[in-house]
Design a protein around this motif. Structure first.
Motif, PDB file in Angstrom:
ATOM      1  N   ALA A  81       0.830  -1.200   0.000  1.00 33.90           N
ATOM      2  CA  ALA A  81       0.000   0.000   0.000  1.00 33.90           C
ATOM      3  C   ALA A  81       0.870   1.258   0.000  1.00 33.90           C
ATOM      4  CB  ALA A  81      -0.930  -0.001   1.202  1.00 33.90           C
ATOM      5  N   ALA A  82       1.955   1.242   0.751  1.00 37.25           N
ATOM      6  CA  ALA A  82       2.853   2.396   0.798  1.00 37.25           C
ATOM      7  C   ALA A  82       3.499   2.637  -0.556  1.00 37.25           C
ATOM      8  CB  ALA A  82       3.918   2.190   1.871  1.00 37.25           C
ATOM      9  N   VAL A  83       3.966   1.568  -1.193  1.00 38.32           N
ATOM     10  CA  VAL A  83       4.578   1.703  -2.511  1.00 38.32           C
ATOM     11  C   VAL A  83       3.528   2.148  -3.525  1.00 38.32           C
ATOM     12  CG1 VAL A  83       5.676   0.434  -4.394  1.00 38.32           C
ATOM     13  CG2 VAL A  83       6.416   0.062  -2.042  1.00 38.32           C
ATOM     14  N   GLY A  84       2.345   1.579  -3.443  1.00 41.26           N
ATOM     15  CA  GLY A  84       1.274   1.969  -4.352  1.00 41.26           C
ATOM     16  C   GLY A  84       0.895   3.429  -4.194  1.00 41.26           C
ATOM     17  N   ALA A 123       2.864   5.859  -3.144  1.00 39.31           N
ATOM     18  CA  ALA A 123       3.947   6.674  -3.705  1.00 39.31           C
ATOM     19  C   ALA A 123       3.899   6.689  -5.226  1.00 39.31           C
ATOM     20  CB  ALA A 123       5.297   6.145  -3.223  1.00 39.31           C
ATOM     21  N   VAL A 124       3.732   5.533  -5.820  1.00 36.37           N
ATOM     22  CA  VAL A 124       3.686   5.446  -7.279  1.00 36.37           C
ATOM     23  C   VAL A 124       2.437   6.140  -7.821  1.00 36.37           C
ATOM     24  CG1 VAL A 124       3.503   3.849  -9.225  1.00 36.37           C
ATOM     25  CG2 VAL A 124       5.099   3.381  -7.362  1.00 36.37           C
ATOM     26  N   GLY A 125       1.317   5.987  -7.134  1.00 34.30           N
ATOM     27  CA  GLY A 125       0.089   6.661  -7.565  1.00 34.30           C
ATOM     28  C   GLY A 125       0.209   8.169  -7.502  1.00 34.30           C
ATOM     29  N   GLY A 126       0.828   8.671  -6.454  1.00 38.90           N
ATOM     30  CA  GLY A 126       1.020  10.113  -6.334  1.00 38.90           C
ATOM     31  C   GLY A 126       1.945  10.670  -7.397  1.00 38.90           C
ATOM     32  N   VAL A 127       3.047   9.971  -7.645  1.00 38.55           N
ATOM     33  CA  VAL A 127       3.996  10.411  -8.672  1.00 38.55           C
ATOM     34  C   VAL A 127       3.361  10.312 -10.056  1.00 38.55           C
ATOM     35  CG1 VAL A 127       6.175   9.821  -9.813  1.00 38.55           C
ATOM     36  CG2 VAL A 127       6.054   9.894  -7.333  1.00 38.55           C
ATOM     37  N   GLY A 151      -4.508  10.075  -6.744  1.00 36.12           N
ATOM     38  CA  GLY A 151      -3.501   9.094  -7.123  1.00 36.12           C
ATOM     39  C   GLY A 151      -2.951   8.338  -5.932  1.00 36.12           C
ATOM     40  N   VAL A 152      -2.745   9.044  -4.835  1.00 40.51           N
ATOM     41  CA  VAL A 152      -2.238   8.407  -3.617  1.00 40.51           C
ATOM     42  C   VAL A 152      -3.256   7.409  -3.066  1.00 40.51           C
ATOM     43  CG1 VAL A 152      -1.632   8.833  -1.203  1.00 40.51           C
ATOM     44  CG2 VAL A 152      -0.642  10.245  -2.999  1.00 40.51           C
ATOM     45  N   VAL A 153      -4.513   7.825  -2.989  1.00 44.53           N
ATOM     46  CA  VAL A 153      -5.562   6.946  -2.447  1.00 44.53           C
ATOM     47  C   VAL A 153      -5.754   5.725  -3.350  1.00 44.53           C
ATOM     48  CG1 VAL A 153      -8.028   6.799  -1.940  1.00 44.53           C
ATOM     49  CG2 VAL A 153      -6.720   8.785  -1.193  1.00 44.53           C
ATOM     50  N   ALA A 154      -5.847   5.957  -4.651  1.00 48.99           N
ATOM     51  CA  ALA A 154      -6.044   4.839  -5.581  1.00 48.99           C
ATOM     52  C   ALA A 154      -4.835   3.909  -5.573  1.00 48.99           C
ATOM     53  CB  ALA A 154      -6.298   5.376  -6.985  1.00 48.99           C
ATOM     54  N   GLY A 155      -3.636   4.473  -5.557  1.00 48.40           N
ATOM     55  CA  GLY A 155      -2.430   3.651  -5.529  1.00 48.40           C
ATOM     56  C   GLY A 155      -2.324   2.809  -4.276  1.00 48.40           C
ATOM     57  N   ALA A 156      -2.692   3.384  -3.147  1.00 46.92           N
ATOM     58  CA  ALA A 156      -2.668   2.622  -1.889  1.00 46.92           C
ATOM     59  C   ALA A 156      -3.666   1.477  -1.928  1.00 46.92           C
ATOM     60  CB  ALA A 156      -2.955   3.546  -0.716  1.00 46.92           C
TER      61      ALA A 156
END
Length: 69
Positions: free
Chosen positions: A29-32, A34-38, A50-55
């Motif tokens: 979830a943490a990596v997701g 970060a990647v979603g936000g970027v 992006g952060v919420v969806a990636g997590a």
């Protein structure tokens, strides 16, 4: 355009490296996040979304894809 390519390359590298250490749902979830936000920042979208969806995708990845195990 060059900045976009650099950010996109960084996001792809982060996705690839995430499998090296992400062994729990919280790690994924943490990596997701970060990647979603970027990724959202790279395309000019909402970073918070992006952060919420990636997590969410990172945490649930191992439930649906064997590559996340």
């Amino acid at each position: 355009m060059q900045k976009f390519k650099l950010i996109a390359l960084g996001a792809i590298a982060a996705i690839g490296l995430s499998g090296c250490f992400a062994t729990t749902d919280l790690d994924r979830a943490a990596v997701g996040a970060a990647v979603g936000g970027v990724g959202a920042a790279a395309v000019g979208g909402s970073v918070a979304t992006g952060v919420v969806a990636g997590a969410a995708v990172g945490a649930l990845c191992d439930e649906f894809l064997t590559v996340c195990n």
